[in-house]
Structures are given as C-alpha cells and as structure tokens.
Design a protein around this motif. Structure first.
Motif, PDB file in Angstrom:
ATOM      1  N   VAL A 177       4.787   2.718  -8.387  1.00  0.00           N
ATOM      2  CA  VAL A 177       2.835   1.576  -9.199  1.00  0.00           C
ATOM      3  C   VAL A 177       3.473  -0.093  -8.708  1.00  0.00           C
ATOM      4  N   PHE A 178       3.394  -0.706  -9.865  1.00  0.00           N
ATOM      5  CA  PHE A 178       4.251  -2.130 -10.170  1.00  0.00           C
ATOM      6  C   PHE A 178       4.446  -2.389  -8.517  1.00  0.00           C
ATOM      7  N   ALA A 179       5.443  -2.517  -8.210  1.00  0.00           N
ATOM      8  CA  ALA A 179       5.957  -2.858  -6.823  1.00  0.00           C
ATOM      9  C   ALA A 179       5.126  -2.594  -5.988  1.00  0.00           C
ATOM     10  N   GLY A 180       3.600  -1.742  -6.093  1.00  0.00           N
ATOM     11  CA  GLY A 180       2.357  -2.237  -4.970  1.00  0.00           C
ATOM     12  C   GLY A 180       1.756  -3.350  -5.699  1.00  0.00           C
ATOM     13  N   ILE A 181       1.089  -2.990  -6.786  1.00  0.00           N
ATOM     14  CA  ILE A 181       0.139  -3.785  -7.083  1.00  0.00           C
ATOM     15  C   ILE A 181       1.188  -5.766  -6.188  1.00  0.00           C
ATOM     16  N   GLY A 182       2.363  -5.334  -7.078  1.00  0.00           N
ATOM     17  CA  GLY A 182       2.794  -6.748  -6.533  1.00  0.00           C
ATOM     18  C   GLY A 182       3.036  -7.430  -5.420  1.00  0.00           C
ATOM     19  N   LEU A 183       2.819  -6.737  -4.664  1.00  0.00           N
ATOM     20  CA  LEU A 183       2.982  -6.585  -2.912  1.00  0.00           C
ATOM     21  C   LEU A 183       1.954  -7.157  -2.298  1.00  0.00           C
ATOM     22  N   LEU A 184       1.176  -5.963  -3.051  1.00  0.00           N
ATOM     23  CA  LEU A 184      -0.647  -6.272  -2.203  1.00  0.00           C
ATOM     24  C   LEU A 184      -1.234  -7.723  -2.945  1.00  0.00           C
ATOM     25  N   TYR A 185      -0.716  -8.150  -3.726  1.00  0.00           N
ATOM     26  CA  TYR A 185      -1.062  -9.085  -4.993  1.00  0.00           C
ATOM     27  C   TYR A 185      -0.500 -10.489  -3.978  1.00  0.00           C
ATOM     28  N   ALA A 186       0.815 -10.110  -3.901  1.00  0.00           N
ATOM     29  CA  ALA A 186       1.328 -11.660  -2.768  1.00  0.00           C
ATOM     30  C   ALA A 186       0.731 -11.533  -1.422  1.00  0.00           C
ATOM     31  N   ALA A 187       0.532  -9.988  -0.469  1.00  0.00           N
ATOM     32  CA  ALA A 187      -0.044 -10.085   0.745  1.00  0.00           C
ATOM     33  C   ALA A 187      -1.664 -11.211   0.672  1.00  0.00           C
ATOM     34  N   LEU A 188      -2.535 -10.296  -0.573  1.00  0.00           N
ATOM     35  CA  LEU A 188      -3.583 -11.323  -0.480  1.00  0.00           C
ATOM     36  C   LEU A 188      -3.651 -12.509  -0.848  1.00  0.00           C
ATOM     37  N   LYS A 189      -2.614 -12.846  -1.641  1.00  0.00           N
ATOM     38  CA  LYS A 189      -2.455 -14.296  -1.497  1.00  0.00           C
ATOM     39  C   LYS A 189      -1.813 -15.220  -0.378  1.00  0.00           C
ATOM     40  N   GLN A 190      -1.089 -14.758   0.152  1.00  0.00           N
ATOM     41  CA  GLN A 190      -0.806 -15.062   1.617  1.00  0.00           C
ATOM     42  C   GLN A 190      -1.569 -15.040   2.800  1.00  0.00           C
ATOM     43  N   ILE A 191      -2.584 -13.728   3.022  1.00  0.00           N
ATOM     44  CA  ILE A 191      -3.324 -13.582   4.247  1.00  0.00           C
ATOM     45  C   ILE A 191      -5.009 -14.926   3.429  1.00  0.00           C
ATOM     46  N   GLN A 192      -5.101 -15.312   2.226  1.00  0.00           N
ATOM     47  CA  GLN A 192      -6.240 -15.649   1.657  1.00  0.00           C
ATOM     48  C   GLN A 192      -5.222 -17.494   1.890  1.00  0.00           C
ATOM     49  N   ALA A 193      -4.157 -17.544   1.820  1.00  0.00           N
ATOM     50  CA  ALA A 193      -3.972 -19.326   2.489  1.00  0.00           C
ATOM     51  C   ALA A 193      -3.858 -19.194   3.946  1.00  0.00           C
ATOM     52  N   TYR A 194      -3.106 -18.365   4.710  1.00  0.00           N
ATOM     53  CA  TYR A 194      -3.316 -18.874   6.023  1.00  0.00           C
ATOM     54  C   TYR A 194      -5.208 -18.871   6.830  1.00  0.00           C
ATOM     55  N   LYS A 195      -6.637 -18.068   6.120  1.00  0.00           N
ATOM     56  CA  LYS A 195      -7.469 -17.796   6.355  1.00  0.00           C
ATOM     57  C   LYS A 195      -8.313 -19.318   5.340  1.00  0.00           C
ATOM     58  N   ARG A 196      -7.580 -19.948   4.963  1.00  0.00           N
ATOM     59  CA  ARG A 196      -8.439 -21.091   3.840  1.00  0.00           C
ATOM     60  C   ARG A 196      -7.718 -22.300   4.812  1.00  0.00           C
ATOM     61  N   PHE A 197      -6.762 -22.622   5.799  1.00  0.00           N
ATOM     62  CA  PHE A 197      -6.662 -23.196   6.569  1.00  0.00           C
ATOM     63  C   PHE A 197      -7.011 -23.034   8.304  1.00  0.00           C
TER      64      PHE A 197
ATOM     65  N   GLY B  32       0.481  -1.254   0.158  1.00  0.00           N
ATOM     66  CA  GLY B  32      -0.360  -0.070   0.195  1.00  0.00           C
ATOM     67  C   GLY B  32       0.604   1.152   0.205  1.00  0.00           C
ATOM     68  N   LEU B  33       2.024   1.316   0.932  1.00  0.00           N
ATOM     69  CA  LEU B  33       2.826   2.658   0.965  1.00  0.00           C
ATOM     70  C   LEU B  33       3.211   2.903  -0.574  1.00  0.00           C
ATOM     71  N   PHE B  34       3.790   1.933  -1.518  1.00  0.00           N
ATOM     72  CA  PHE B  34       4.367   1.666  -2.240  1.00  0.00           C
ATOM     73  C   PHE B  34       3.858   2.046  -4.015  1.00  0.00           C
ATOM     74  N   PHE B  35       2.453   1.374  -3.932  1.00  0.00           N
ATOM     75  CA  PHE B  35       1.372   1.638  -4.770  1.00  0.00           C
ATOM     76  C   PHE B  35       1.042   3.235  -3.967  1.00  0.00           C
ATOM     77  N   ILE B  36       0.590   3.987  -2.958  1.00  0.00           N
ATOM     78  CA  ILE B  36      -0.198   5.362  -3.119  1.00  0.00           C
ATOM     79  C   ILE B  36       1.401   6.362  -3.347  1.00  0.00           C
ATOM     80  N   VAL B  37       2.996   5.822  -2.734  1.00  0.00           N
ATOM     81  CA  VAL B  37       3.414   6.563  -3.662  1.00  0.00           C
ATOM     82  C   VAL B  37       4.366   6.864  -4.640  1.00  0.00           C
ATOM     83  N   GLY B  38       3.610   5.340  -5.744  1.00  0.00           N
ATOM     84  CA  GLY B  38       3.849   6.077  -6.601  1.00  0.00           C
ATOM     85  C   GLY B  38       2.671   6.538  -7.647  1.00  0.00           C
ATOM     86  N   VAL B  39       1.570   6.394  -7.363  1.00  0.00           N
ATOM     87  CA  VAL B  39       0.414   7.749  -7.821  1.00  0.00           C
ATOM     88  C   VAL B  39       0.923   8.657  -7.264  1.00  0.00           C
ATOM     89  N   TRP B  40       0.604   8.943  -6.696  1.00  0.00           N
ATOM     90  CA  TRP B  40       0.978  10.282  -5.938  1.00  0.00           C
ATOM     91  C   TRP B  40       2.025  11.128  -6.618  1.00  0.00           C
TER      92      TRP B  40
END
Length: 222
Positions: free
Chosen positions: A60-80, A28-36
C-alpha cells in the motif's frame, strides 16, 4: 528514408509523459493489490496474533509513493508542455553534427524569467542487452554541452549542437547468435535540463530517443 526517420524529422516527442503514466500504472497496481490483500488477510492474522502479514501494508505504501511520483512527473510535463525536439539534420549520421531545438511555451515565463542554473544538454549512445531475465545497459559514448535560450512572446526557444564522432555506432539491432536468447540494440538519447528562477516553473527535464544513421547508409539513401 524509413518511417521512423520521417517522424523524427517532424519532431520527436519526449519520454516524460509515457514514463509518468507507467509509474501511475505500477503505483495503482501496488496499491490495489496491497489494499485487497490487507482487507482479506490482515484481520484474521491480527486476531490470531500473527503479525508477520503486516508486510502487506508495504504494498500500500509503495503504491502511494509511486502514485505521488507519477503525479509530480505528469504535473511537471504539463507545466512545460510537450516540447517536441526538432533535429538538424533531421536524421543525423556518424561523423556529422546533431543540432536540436525545442520550445518551452508557458505563460509563466515572463520577460524577466531567467535560468538559475545553466541549461545543459547531454547526448548518449548506449548498448542495451535484453534477455528473458534482465536488461543491461552499457554507455558507449556521451557528451555534454550548453543549451542556448532565446526569449519569445510565448516562452523561450532552446537550441544546442553536438559533433558525433565517426567511431561510434549507428542506431541498430545487432545480429545475434542462434544459440543466444539475448537481443542487443544500439540506442541514442538526447536530454536537456535546467532550472528557472520563476518559482512556479521550477526544474525542467526532458529526454528524447533519436536515430543516428551510419554515414555510408545515409549516402546510399541520398
């Protein structure tokens, strides 16, 4: 017995949830700074023919990549689920054994579900040196072993056991020289991973920070 030991005896939470939110925060930090920065600087740079500022889009692209990785990790955590680790003994010591058990409670694990790859556990003793500039890690000792799965009405129970050599070092902060800014720690971690054949479950990964005491210190508190 200290507070950390009591918490360990009551079940140790895995690190995955916190790691996912850290990735989300960084993304989120990378994305906000990049967009601004892109909105404020890129239009003028492009109009003047200076395209070097296009590198701001990398944030911006780095922020999107990190957010996607975070989403996958949080989803995996909730799945189990939370999968707290319970130790036997509750506070293992050098020269003894470390037995662990955890439960995977999921409605997606039916009676026909099986592991497509053998579940394995790993225990690692690491020295961490930290100063103002960087942090380094040195593996002192590690071992791998099988995780035994038992089907239950709510999912599976998993268990493993390791023998800890007496030559290792207990969990501690090492004493440091007065002239040194480096802080050194001996840390222990247990991890487990495997794959389920049920496609909706996929790969299971968990790691837990554990406390291992010196045998002499344990005898003094008993």
């Amino acid at each position: 017995m200290n507070k950390r030991s009591i918490k360990q005896g009551g079940g140790i939470n895995s690190n995955q949830k916190a790691e996912g939110w850290v990735l989300a925060l960084l993304g989120g930090l990378f994305f906000i700074v990049g967009v601004w920065a892109s909105v404020h600087f890129l239009p003028d740079s492009i109009r003047s023919g200076e395209y070097s500022d296009l590198f701001l889009l990398l944030f911006v692209f780095a922020g999107i990549g990190l957010l996607y990785a975070a989403l996958k990790q949080i989803q995996a955590y909730k799945r189990f689920g939370a999968t707290p680790l319970f130790l036997d003994p509750s506070v293992p010591s050098l020269g003894g054994h470390l037995g662990g058990r955890f439960s995977i409670n999921s409605q997606d694990i039916d009676q026909n579900a099986s592991s497509t790859t053998p579940f394995c556990a790993k225990i690692t003793c690491t020295r961490r040196d930290k100063n103002r500039d960087h942090t380094t890690y040195e593996v002192i000792w590690q071992d791998k072993g099988p995780v035994h799965l038992k089907q239950t009405a709510h999912g599976v129970d998993a268990s493993f056991v390791f023998n800890i050599p007496n030559t290792c070092k207990a969990t501690q902060e090492l004493s440091r020289r007065l002239s040194s800014s480096t802080r050194s720690f001996i840390e222990w971690q247990v991890s487990a991973e495997g794959d389920f054949s049920t496609s909706s479950l996929g790969k299971f990964e968990r790691n837990w920070a554990v406390v291992v005491e010196d045998n002499d210190a344990r005898q003094a508190t008993d």
